[in-house]
Design an enzyme around this catalytic site. Structure first.
Site, PDB file in Angstrom:
ATOM      1  N   GLU A  92      -1.984   0.511  -6.052  1.00  0.00           N
ATOM      2  CA  GLU A  92      -1.943  -0.837  -5.482  1.00  0.00           C
ATOM      3  C   GLU A  92      -2.299  -1.892  -6.530  1.00  0.00           C
ATOM      4  O   GLU A  92      -3.473  -2.129  -6.783  1.00  0.00           O
ATOM      5  CB  GLU A  92      -2.950  -0.927  -4.326  1.00  0.00           C
TER       6      GLU A  92
ATOM      7  N   HIS B 170       0.838  -1.201   0.000  1.00  0.00           N
ATOM      8  CA  HIS B 170       0.000   0.000   0.000  1.00  0.00           C
ATOM      9  C   HIS B 170       0.877   1.258   0.000  1.00  0.00           C
ATOM     10  O   HIS B 170       0.761   2.132   0.878  1.00  0.00           O
ATOM     11  CB  HIS B 170      -0.906  -0.026   1.230  1.00  0.00           C
TER      12      HIS B 170
HETATM   13  C1  GAL Z   1      -7.486   1.584  -0.381  1.00  0.00           C
HETATM   14  C2  GAL Z   1      -8.993   1.585  -0.404  1.00  0.00           C
HETATM   15  C3  GAL Z   1      -9.455   2.852   0.264  1.00  0.00           C
HETATM   16  C4  GAL Z   1      -8.901   2.969   1.656  1.00  0.00           C
HETATM   17  C5  GAL Z   1      -7.393   2.778   1.612  1.00  0.00           C
HETATM   18  C6  GAL Z   1      -6.786   2.682   2.974  1.00  0.00           C
HETATM   19  O1  GAL Z   1      -7.021   0.389  -0.956  1.00  0.00           O
HETATM   20  O2  GAL Z   1      -9.456   1.509  -1.729  1.00  0.00           O
HETATM   21  O3  GAL Z   1     -10.862   2.908   0.274  1.00  0.00           O
HETATM   22  O4  GAL Z   1      -9.499   1.998   2.484  1.00  0.00           O
HETATM   23  O5  GAL Z   1      -7.052   1.612   0.947  1.00  0.00           O
HETATM   24  O6  GAL Z   1      -7.036   3.789   3.717  1.00  0.00           O
END
Ligand code: GAL
Length: 324
Positions: free
Chosen positions: A290, A157
């Site tokens: 991601e 992430h």
């Molecule tokens: C992403 C997701 C978002 C949020 C983020 C983490 O992958 O699509 O909605 O949850 O992660 O804060």
């Protein structure tokens, strides 16, 4: 690890988190990813800053995982939803680490055994290998082996900010995608794919993020938080992010069919002790890109794409090609 060009990559054992990807500048170095002052800050908000995500990236509706026609009720951690592997996902775990020196490149190996106490079936041995090549490519390889049938759809992430400013609005983004997934109110994809042509989700040509975000100001999200169906180009690249001011760019390579792009729309002022923004979070401070496998594209609750069979190891690789 630092390579011959002065690129540095460092990883934290909490959450197998990328703490730093920095490149040299005329006067020092520039860290291209968001990070925090203290390890406890990483779990102080729901934003998964630069952490490893698993067993499954993304949202599972009502925490209901279907495997072999059986429903497995997973613990939920975002209302009725199981997000990013749930409350005991990869990001919450302390990983073992090792630096392996090889002739061509050094690698950081992170190991962890994900126990079925997280609510998913299977004891799963996971290894994430991070390498930094001579030609400035950061490679992330996720491998897993489980003793029982389970699911595996990991990602990293990473929130990038390649610039000197506190938001990514001056960056340009290109995504090799002509479709995004329709989302329901819980941000769970339906089986419907929406063409991006003639919408503000069209990043097939390089697009300035500030302009795209402004065009989304009347949406709930007020920015990107979307799942793009991607087609790698002839070099395997699915997306590219560039900052014209610093002249730094990162091209993302992945063989999987999806990319989530999240422009940190919901970052809060508090509980975000980010180093870059001096302890105050703000929307658009970074962009998370991601790579992941999109599931259930044809049929709801179809997890077959991300099944991990017992004792049949599987791996996925993500590469960041850095240009500076
Ligand atoms: C992403 C997701 C978002 C949020 C983020 C983490 O992958 O699509 O909605 O949850 O992660 O804060």
């Amino acid at each position: 690890m630092t390579n011959q060009h002065g690129v540095t990559l460092s990883i934290l054992s909490l959450g197998s988190t990328i703490y730093e990807i920095s490149v040299p500048t005329k006067t020092g170095k520039r860290n291209l990813v968001l990070n925090y002052a203290h390890s406890r800050d990483y779990l102080d908000n729901p934003f998964y800053v630069c952490m490893a995500i698993g067993r499954t990236a993304g949202r599972i509706a009502n925490g209901r995982l279907m495997l072999d026609g059986q429903t497995i009720q997973l613990p939920t951690n975002e209302g009725s939803t199981t997000l990013h592997g749930g409350a005991q996902g990869f990001n919450t775990q302390i990983w073992q680490g090792e630096i392996v020196h090889a002739t061509n490149e050094d690698v950081i190996k992170m190991y962890h055994e994900q126990a079925s106490s997280d609510g998913f079936p299977g004891q799963m041995l996971v290894c994430v290998t991070y390498s930094l090549t001579k030609d400035d490519v950061v490679e992330i390889k996720f491998s897993a082996n489980s003793n029982e049938k389970t699911v595996f759809n990991p990602t990293q992430h990473t929130y990038f900010n390649l610039g000197k400013t506190e938001t990514i609005k001056q960056h340009w983004l290109k995504i090799n995608s002509n479709q995004v997934l329709e989302l329901d109110k819980q941000k769970i994809p339906t089986t419907k794919k929406l063409p991006v042509a003639q919408t503000s989700f069209d990043f097939q040509g390089s697009t300035k993020l500030g302009t795209a975000i402004a065009a989304m100001s009347d949406t709930n999200e007020k920015g990107l938080d979307d799942l793009f169906v991607v087609q790698p180009d002839e070099s395997g690249i699915i997306a590219e992010l560039a900052d014209p001011e610093t002249n730094i760019s990162v091209a993302i390579e992945s063989k999987r069919n999806g990319l989530v792009a999240f422009t940190a729309n919901s970052f809060t002022e508090e509980h975000m002790n980010l180093i870059r923004t001096k302890g105050v979070g703000r929307p658009y401070a970074g962009i998370a890109l991601e790579p992941e496998t999109l599931t259930g594209l044809e049929k709801e609750n179809d997890f077959s794409e991300i099944e991990l069979q017992p004792n049949r190891p599987k791996s996925y690789t993500i590469k960041y090609h850095l240009h500076f």
